[in-house]
Design a protein around this motif. Structure first.
Motif, PDB file in Angstrom:
ATOM      1  N   ILE A  92       0.857  -1.208   0.000  1.00 37.51           N
ATOM      2  CA  ILE A  92       0.000   0.000   0.000  1.00 37.51           C
ATOM      3  C   ILE A  92       0.883   1.244   0.000  1.00 37.51           C
ATOM      4  O   ILE A  92       0.681   2.189  -0.771  1.00 37.51           O
ATOM      5  CB  ILE A  92      -0.935  -0.006   1.242  1.00 37.51           C
ATOM      6  CG1 ILE A  92      -1.980  -1.112   1.105  1.00 37.51           C
ATOM      7  CG2 ILE A  92      -1.602   1.351   1.427  1.00 37.51           C
ATOM      8  CD1 ILE A  92      -2.796  -1.353   2.368  1.00 37.51           C
ATOM      9  N   ALA A  97       1.613   4.339  -2.825  1.00 35.83           N
ATOM     10  CA  ALA A  97       1.575   5.776  -2.504  1.00 35.83           C
ATOM     11  C   ALA A  97       2.907   6.434  -2.881  1.00 35.83           C
ATOM     12  O   ALA A  97       2.929   7.541  -3.437  1.00 35.83           O
ATOM     13  CB  ALA A  97       1.283   5.965  -1.014  1.00 35.83           C
ATOM     14  N   LYS A 130       3.063   6.985  -6.572  1.00 36.42           N
ATOM     15  CA  LYS A 130       2.256   8.134  -6.991  1.00 36.42           C
ATOM     16  C   LYS A 130       3.043   9.433  -6.789  1.00 36.42           C
ATOM     17  O   LYS A 130       3.089  10.297  -7.659  1.00 36.42           O
ATOM     18  CB  LYS A 130       0.954   8.162  -6.187  1.00 36.42           C
ATOM     19  CG  LYS A 130      -0.070   9.121  -6.723  1.00 36.42           C
ATOM     20  CD  LYS A 130      -1.414   8.862  -6.083  1.00 36.42           C
ATOM     21  CE  LYS A 130      -2.509   9.600  -6.793  1.00 36.42           C
ATOM     22  NZ  LYS A 130      -3.829   9.217  -6.314  1.00 36.42           N
ATOM     23  N   LEU A 160       0.834   6.780  11.525  1.00 37.42           N
ATOM     24  CA  LEU A 160      -0.140   6.144  10.612  1.00 37.42           C
ATOM     25  C   LEU A 160      -0.382   4.707  11.042  1.00 37.42           C
ATOM     26  O   LEU A 160       0.456   4.120  11.742  1.00 37.42           O
ATOM     27  CB  LEU A 160       0.441   6.125   9.192  1.00 37.42           C
ATOM     28  CG  LEU A 160       0.477   7.441   8.418  1.00 37.42           C
ATOM     29  CD1 LEU A 160       1.213   7.232   7.102  1.00 37.42           C
ATOM     30  CD2 LEU A 160      -0.917   7.963   8.142  1.00 37.42           C
ATOM     31  N   PRO A 161      -1.487   4.120  10.593  1.00 39.57           N
ATOM     32  CA  PRO A 161      -1.706   2.699  10.918  1.00 39.57           C
ATOM     33  C   PRO A 161      -0.682   1.784  10.230  1.00 39.57           C
ATOM     34  O   PRO A 161      -0.649   0.594  10.506  1.00 39.57           O
ATOM     35  CB  PRO A 161      -3.109   2.418  10.375  1.00 39.57           C
ATOM     36  CG  PRO A 161      -3.699   3.721  10.024  1.00 39.57           C
ATOM     37  CD  PRO A 161      -2.619   4.713   9.872  1.00 39.57           C
ATOM     38  N   ILE A 162       0.100   2.342   9.333  1.00 34.96           N
ATOM     39  CA  ILE A 162       1.168   1.573   8.682  1.00 34.96           C
ATOM     40  C   ILE A 162       2.465   1.848   9.447  1.00 34.96           C
ATOM     41  O   ILE A 162       2.780   3.005   9.733  1.00 34.96           O
ATOM     42  CB  ILE A 162       1.324   1.993   7.207  1.00 34.96           C
ATOM     43  CG1 ILE A 162       0.060   1.613   6.438  1.00 34.96           C
ATOM     44  CG2 ILE A 162       2.566   1.382   6.579  1.00 34.96           C
ATOM     45  CD1 ILE A 162       0.073   2.005   4.976  1.00 34.96           C
ATOM     46  N   ASN A 198      -5.204   4.653  13.838  1.00 38.54           N
ATOM     47  CA  ASN A 198      -6.471   4.588  13.101  1.00 38.54           C
ATOM     48  C   ASN A 198      -7.500   5.530  13.702  1.00 38.54           C
ATOM     49  O   ASN A 198      -8.398   6.009  13.017  1.00 38.54           O
ATOM     50  CB  ASN A 198      -7.037   3.163  13.188  1.00 38.54           C
ATOM     51  CG  ASN A 198      -6.535   2.288  12.065  1.00 38.54           C
ATOM     52  OD1 ASN A 198      -6.423   2.740  10.934  1.00 38.54           O
ATOM     53  ND2 ASN A 198      -6.213   1.051  12.384  1.00 38.54           N
ATOM     54  N   GLU A 225      -6.138  11.539  -1.419  1.00 39.23           N
ATOM     55  CA  GLU A 225      -6.199  10.129  -1.821  1.00 39.23           C
ATOM     56  C   GLU A 225      -5.030   9.343  -1.217  1.00 39.23           C
ATOM     57  O   GLU A 225      -5.193   8.189  -0.817  1.00 39.23           O
ATOM     58  CB  GLU A 225      -6.174  10.014  -3.351  1.00 39.23           C
ATOM     59  CG  GLU A 225      -7.533  10.314  -3.971  1.00 39.23           C
ATOM     60  CD  GLU A 225      -7.495  10.478  -5.481  1.00 39.23           C
ATOM     61  OE1 GLU A 225      -8.568  10.663  -6.076  1.00 39.23           O
ATOM     62  OE2 GLU A 225      -6.396  10.451  -6.059  1.00 39.23           O
ATOM     63  N   ILE A 226      -3.880   9.986  -1.154  1.00 32.27           N
ATOM     64  CA  ILE A 226      -2.707   9.322  -0.551  1.00 32.27           C
ATOM     65  C   ILE A 226      -2.974   9.037   0.920  1.00 32.27           C
ATOM     66  O   ILE A 226      -2.694   7.942   1.417  1.00 32.27           O
ATOM     67  CB  ILE A 226      -1.443  10.191  -0.742  1.00 32.27           C
ATOM     68  CG1 ILE A 226      -1.013  10.076  -2.193  1.00 32.27           C
ATOM     69  CG2 ILE A 226      -0.323   9.792   0.231  1.00 32.27           C
ATOM     70  CD1 ILE A 226       0.421  10.167  -2.507  1.00 32.27           C
ATOM     71  N   SER A 236      -5.346   6.122   1.200  1.00 30.75           N
ATOM     72  CA  SER A 236      -4.744   4.799   0.980  1.00 30.75           C
ATOM     73  C   SER A 236      -3.859   4.404   2.160  1.00 30.75           C
ATOM     74  O   SER A 236      -3.886   3.266   2.597  1.00 30.75           O
ATOM     75  CB  SER A 236      -3.975   4.764  -0.342  1.00 30.75           C
ATOM     76  OG  SER A 236      -2.921   5.684  -0.303  1.00 30.75           O
ATOM     77  N   LEU A 237      -3.089   5.356   2.692  1.00 35.38           N
ATOM     78  CA  LEU A 237      -2.202   5.020   3.824  1.00 35.38           C
ATOM     79  C   LEU A 237      -3.002   4.707   5.087  1.00 35.38           C
ATOM     80  O   LEU A 237      -2.523   3.999   5.967  1.00 35.38           O
ATOM     81  CB  LEU A 237      -1.222   6.164   4.090  1.00 35.38           C
ATOM     82  CG  LEU A 237      -0.147   6.390   3.018  1.00 35.38           C
ATOM     83  CD1 LEU A 237       0.687   7.616   3.324  1.00 35.38           C
ATOM     84  CD2 LEU A 237       0.756   5.168   2.870  1.00 35.38           C
ATOM     85  N   ARG A 238      -4.208   5.240   5.168  1.00 38.00           N
ATOM     86  CA  ARG A 238      -5.044   4.973   6.340  1.00 38.00           C
ATOM     87  C   ARG A 238      -6.027   3.825   6.085  1.00 38.00           C
ATOM     88  O   ARG A 238      -6.899   3.565   6.910  1.00 38.00           O
ATOM     89  CB  ARG A 238      -5.791   6.234   6.776  1.00 38.00           C
ATOM     90  CG  ARG A 238      -4.851   7.280   7.395  1.00 38.00           C
ATOM     91  CD  ARG A 238      -5.608   8.275   8.219  1.00 38.00           C
ATOM     92  NE  ARG A 238      -4.721   9.116   9.011  1.00 38.00           N
ATOM     93  CZ  ARG A 238      -4.253   8.816  10.204  1.00 38.00           C
ATOM     94  NH1 ARG A 238      -4.567   7.672  10.752  1.00 38.00           N
ATOM     95  NH2 ARG A 238      -3.458   9.643  10.859  1.00 38.00           N
TER      96      ARG A 238
END
Lengths: 260, 315
Positions: free
Chosen positions: A6, A10, A13, A108-110, B77, B99-100, B103-105
């Protein structure tokens, strides 16, 4: 979907909307054309005489044949790649600090490790694309210039050396990312890149190039003469350790250092 | 669980600089917690510690009951944030930047981008690159990024920076609505008390890294100093009459000319019964032509609080 993937999408992009892909592509386009130009001069000694200083340089390449030409491409990607691949890594990591967008990536959740991995993945993918582009364009330019001595075995051997040199050079972009993260921008990694390129020449000239990671790709390409173009296992291990140091160091920096 | 954000003995030292000193805070669900302090007071460092961007030298912080560390990924989250001036990827448009974040979230609902652009009035700028946005719109984009995943907790560092007065009101109403209607807990920092006091349910004042005051909005109202302001022709004679009656009176003067401007009485009795003072003056032959109760302005209160805590606002 996997978090690293994911984040990789990003990163793609962000990267492909910037001018960096175009700039780096234009930078590597020069390589096969310069190589082809040298071959053209070597093929035509009269033209070489008229060219003055350029012909003198071109003589270094030896003869106008495919092994010399492919060797030239491998040398160019080994030395020029340190700068161009390093630039890609320094931009992908350093821009987050220069554009002050780093803070958007830290809570972030990542996980931060996934984000760092995705950035390295992008560096790797783009540098492989650049290398492949150099080689394929090199083949086209070589055919156009009509370099003599083309054969399947020669091409295969040239490709192997080129791939090894490219991969070794790409692996050495991880410490650049570490410097971009510690230095919080582009300046430190640029300084680091120039320092390593200069030092690589000095160390190689002193006869210890096989022990200095940034000299290893050039030595493997035959930049020090085809006799010296033997890649020692120890040299590969040194490059791998350096690369791992850059990778793990960057991850640890993102994970544990204060991000002010 | 009622306590959503809390810190215990939070301390951060940079070399010889004590950025945050033994800070303990508690923010409950649905509160809008105003985190006030002059520039350099330690607000941003505290916020960075709350977001795991900076490790505390000592002490701990918790959000939604989880101890914060750089590795607490799942927690984010439920948290939206702005740290200092928000920045976005300059070569991407407003929509692409959002949008980025989506997607990251892990937000799969693509309509969320349109929803948040509508909320922050960014639709007009959807296709504009972030580098071409005005300061105010860049700030709106930053707020949009903080809200797009509909977090339970918002940690906002000076969110009104760069916004025009209309934008400040819109953001204030938006945050109030989130707290009131959706129970979102908001910690919002600012160096302007007037801005914070209009929306915060609780206020903490920090100076030189130290918490010097924590109070709720009702208490703030009580803590603001009030004065009975009296004007008249012969202010010196009026002051004499009032003083003889046992009240403490101060005469404010114009700085340049030293001409008396008005009389001020802070006594509780006078504030509760201003008519007694008026009667006193009328009977003494000095009828006032101005009588009003003046409340301390919030900035003055902020500066007074810092001074009372032994600090200097301008330090």
């Amino acid at each position: 979907m996997n978090n690293t993937f994911i984040s990789f999408l990003a990163e793609c992009k962000k990267f492909f909307r910037s001018k960096v892909p175009l700039v780096t592509m234009l930078a590597v386009i020069i390589i096969p054309f310069i190589g082809g130009f040298f071959m053209l001069i070597l093929k035509d000694p009269k033209l070489a005489q008229r060219m003055g200083i350029i012909s003198a340089k071109a003589q270094i390449m030896g003869t106008a044949d495919w092994p010399s030409y492919l060797g030239l491409l491998a040398q160019a990607v080994s030395i020029g790649g340190l700068i161009i691949f390093g630039f890609v890594a320094s931009w992908i990591f350093g821009r987050e600090y220069s554009d002050r967008t780093i803070k958007d990536l830290l809570a972030l959740p990542i996980s931060r490790s996934s984000i760092v991995m995705s950035k390295f993945l992008l560096v790797f993918v783009w540098c492989v694309i650049l290398s492949a582009f150099v080689f394929v364009l090199g083949l086209v330019v070589g055919d156009v210039v009509d370099i003599p001595g083309k054969g399947e075995g020669i091409l295969q051997e040239g490709l192997t050396v080129f791939v090894v040199c490219s991969l070794l050079t790409i692996l050495l972009s991880t410490p650049v990312a570490l410097f971009a993260s510690i230095g919080r921008g582009y300046l430190s990694p640029f300084g680091f890149m120039i320092f390593t390129v200069v030092l690589a020449q000095i160390v190689a000239a002193a006869g210890y190039g096989h022990l200095f990671p940034w000299s290893v790709p050039a030595l493997a390409s035959g930049a020090a003469g085809s006799d010296a173009a033997v890649l020692e296992t120890a040299s590969v291990i040194i490059v791998l350790i350096t690369s791992m140091f850059g990778l793990i160091g960057t991850m640890l920096w993102w994970r544990y250092a204060d991000q002010n | 669980m009622n306590e959503v954000i809390s810190t215990t003995g939070l301390t951060k030292v940079y070399g010889r600089v004590l950025a945050v000193n033994d800070l303990s805070l508690s923010v409950k669900k649905g509160e809008i917690f105003g985190f006030l302090g002059p520039n350099g007071a330690g607000k941003t460092t505290t916020i960075r510690m709350l977001l795991g961007m900076v490790s505390p030298t000592s002490g701990r912080c918790f959000v939604l009951g989880k101890r914060i560390s750089a590795g607490s990924t799942a927690l984010w989250n439920d948290v939206g944030y702005i740290v200092e001036t928000p920045h976005s990827y300059p070569e991407l448009t407003v929509r692409e930047n959002l949008e980025i974040v989506c997607s990251l979230r892990g937000i799969e609902n693509k309509s969320r981008v349109e929803w948040i652009m509508g909320k922050l009035k960014l639709n007009r700028y959807a296709c504009i690159k972030a580098r071409h946005l005005s300061t105010g719109n860049a700030q709106r984009l930053g707020i949009a990024k903080a809200l797009i995943h509909r977090p339970k907790v918002l940690i906002l560092d000076e969110p009104a920076n760069g916004l025009d007065p209309e934008g400040i009101i819109e953001v204030r109403e938006l945050l109030r609505g989130l707290a009131k209607d959706f129970g979102v807990t908001i910690l919002v920092s600012s160096h302007r008390l007037d801005e914070i006091s209009r929306m915060a349910t609780n206020i903490a004042i920090i100076h030189q890294g130290r918490l010097i005051k924590e109070l709720d909005a009702k208490r703030l109202e009580q803590e603001l100093k009030k004065s009975l302001v009296i004007g008249g022709k012969d202010k010196a004679a009026m002051a004499s009459v009032i003083t003889k009656a046992g009240y403490k009176v101060k005469m404010s003067r114009e700085v340049a000319t030293d001409i008396p401007l008005d009389l001020r009485i802070d006594d509780k009795d006078a504030l509760e019964n201003p008519e007694a003072i008026v009667t006193l003056l009328v009977n003494a032959g000095h009828p006032p032509n101005l009588v009003r109760i003046e409340k301390e302005d919030l900035e003055a209160y902020f500066i007074r609080t810092i001074k009372e805590a032994g600090g200097n606002y301008y330090e």
